[in-house]
Scaffold this motif. Sequence first.
Motif, PDB file in Angstrom:
ATOM      1  N   PHE A 105       0.813  -1.296  -0.028  1.00  0.00           N
ATOM      2  CA  PHE A 105      -0.201   0.088  -0.083  1.00  0.00           C
ATOM      3  C   PHE A 105       0.836   1.246   0.075  1.00  0.00           C
ATOM      4  CE2 PHE A 105      -2.443  -3.357   2.256  1.00  0.00           C
ATOM      5  CZ  PHE A 105      -3.780  -3.143   1.609  1.00  0.00           C
ATOM      6  N   ASP A 106       0.481   2.527  -0.574  1.00  0.00           N
ATOM      7  CA  ASP A 106       1.221   3.514  -0.814  1.00  0.00           C
ATOM      8  C   ASP A 106       0.393   4.803  -0.288  1.00  0.00           C
ATOM      9  OD1 ASP A 106      -0.307   4.082  -2.849  1.00  0.00           O
ATOM     10  OD2 ASP A 106       1.139   4.007  -4.199  1.00  0.00           O
ATOM     11  N   SER A 107       0.830   5.863   0.030  1.00  0.00           N
ATOM     12  CA  SER A 107       0.042   7.046   0.289  1.00  0.00           C
ATOM     13  C   SER A 107      -0.366   6.932   1.867  1.00  0.00           C
ATOM     14  CB  SER A 107      -0.904   7.463  -0.801  1.00  0.00           C
ATOM     15  OG  SER A 107      -0.348   7.726  -1.999  1.00  0.00           O
ATOM     16  N   ILE A 108       0.257   6.280   2.566  1.00  0.00           N
ATOM     17  CA  ILE A 108      -0.273   6.223   3.954  1.00  0.00           C
ATOM     18  C   ILE A 108      -0.013   7.183   4.914  1.00  0.00           C
ATOM     19  CG2 ILE A 108      -0.630   4.359   5.960  1.00  0.00           C
ATOM     20  CD1 ILE A 108      -1.693   3.707   3.136  1.00  0.00           C
ATOM     21  N   PRO A 109      -1.026   7.869   5.579  1.00  0.00           N
ATOM     22  CA  PRO A 109      -0.273   8.861   6.651  1.00  0.00           C
ATOM     23  C   PRO A 109       0.207   8.009   8.045  1.00  0.00           C
ATOM     24  CG  PRO A 109      -2.674   8.663   6.594  1.00  0.00           C
ATOM     25  CD  PRO A 109      -2.085   7.791   5.539  1.00  0.00           C
ATOM     26  N   ILE A 110       0.874   9.002   8.851  1.00  0.00           N
ATOM     27  CA  ILE A 110       1.344   8.292  10.028  1.00  0.00           C
ATOM     28  C   ILE A 110       0.120   7.978  11.280  1.00  0.00           C
ATOM     29  CG2 ILE A 110       3.519   9.499   9.921  1.00  0.00           C
ATOM     30  CD1 ILE A 110       2.200  11.449  11.907  1.00  0.00           C
ATOM     31  N   GLY A 111       0.372   7.108  11.969  1.00  0.00           N
ATOM     32  CA  GLY A 111      -0.492   6.713  12.779  1.00  0.00           C
ATOM     33  C   GLY A 111      -0.670   4.988  12.834  1.00  0.00           C
TER      34      GLY A 111
END
Length: 389
Positions: free
Chosen positions: A211-217
Amino acid sequence: MNLEENNRMIDFRNNSPGFTLIELVLVIVIMGIMAAIAVQKLAPIADSFKIEETKAEMDRLALAIVGNPDLQNNGVRTDFGYVGDIGSLPPDLDALVSNPGYATWNGPYIQNSFEQLADDFKNDAWQTDYTYSGGITITSTGSGSNIERRLSGSGDFLLYNQIAGNVYDLDGTPPDDTYNDSILLRLTIPDGTGGTITKSTMTDIGGYFSFDSIPIGNHDLDIIYIPDDDTIRRFVSVSPGSDLYGEYYLAADIWSGGSGGSGGITKITGSDSLYADCRGFYFWIENNSGSAVSIDSITITWSSPTAYYRYVIWDGTTVVNRNNPKVASGETVAFSSTRTINDGESLRVDIDNFRANPVGGLNVDIDNVDFTVQFSDGTVISVSTGACP
């Protein structure tokens, strides 16, 4: 006291020396000079305190936006601030204490120093508003020069991270080309506007996914085996600038298969897989010969590119670690110790760290390369890496 003594006392008082006007003026001037010097000496100290106070508050603002990495539970980071909850940077500092209408908002993320000053957190020590409008830099201008606090090296580090991994069954077998469409992965993340979005993907034949474009968290990852509608839920903790990789195992042995081999070992069909960085690969082998097979060397051959590898990893154990020079195509290299694969056993073999020359050089991508692998027992198998993920 008689009249004569009283007159002498009055004469003494009248003749006592006093301050002239000039003397008084001189004293006042000297005091003014001393006060001015004191102010000049103390002003830098006062400014220094204000600078440090402002920097400390800017640090608190940064933690409110991107979280505090020191807050952990069992070694896992638990605080990612506003960005971790919303999936985007705040439009302004007000969004840290007042919900802009987002369901995933979980603030306030910062507390005022003084309850009676509602906007205190937005002002520096000179009572000048911080400059912030949704980027990665908070700026204080109250000192007469800019004091900046960056939230991250790049906004991409906060919002566009990578997650990858492999899915295997209980004994570590990948799904191969027969079952690769039976594994569905769903990753739930904040969408940046107060809601959530679920990203979905399937594994490839080696069980690989990304998966790409993943925000922190901290985000929920569901691994679903479609034929049985069986779901495993895990969570992934994404820190700034992450390129994460994880391995996940189903609860049962559900896949098997084999291909290649002229000795006692066969390659599991479709288990060839390229590393996420494209500089190494792995495959799975199994032994269905009816007896244990011992291996003490390996020969790997390929036509291009020109490259040399350093590591061979057998079932998690490094059996070749050769540097300066690294191992060339067609070269037989001995294991550090003989390895045994028992009848009915399957295991993973990794070949890693391809470089441009035997003593170092640049990393070499080995995507779309065909390899021939020969083990010391006579087994010969073919491995194709495919395209970079």
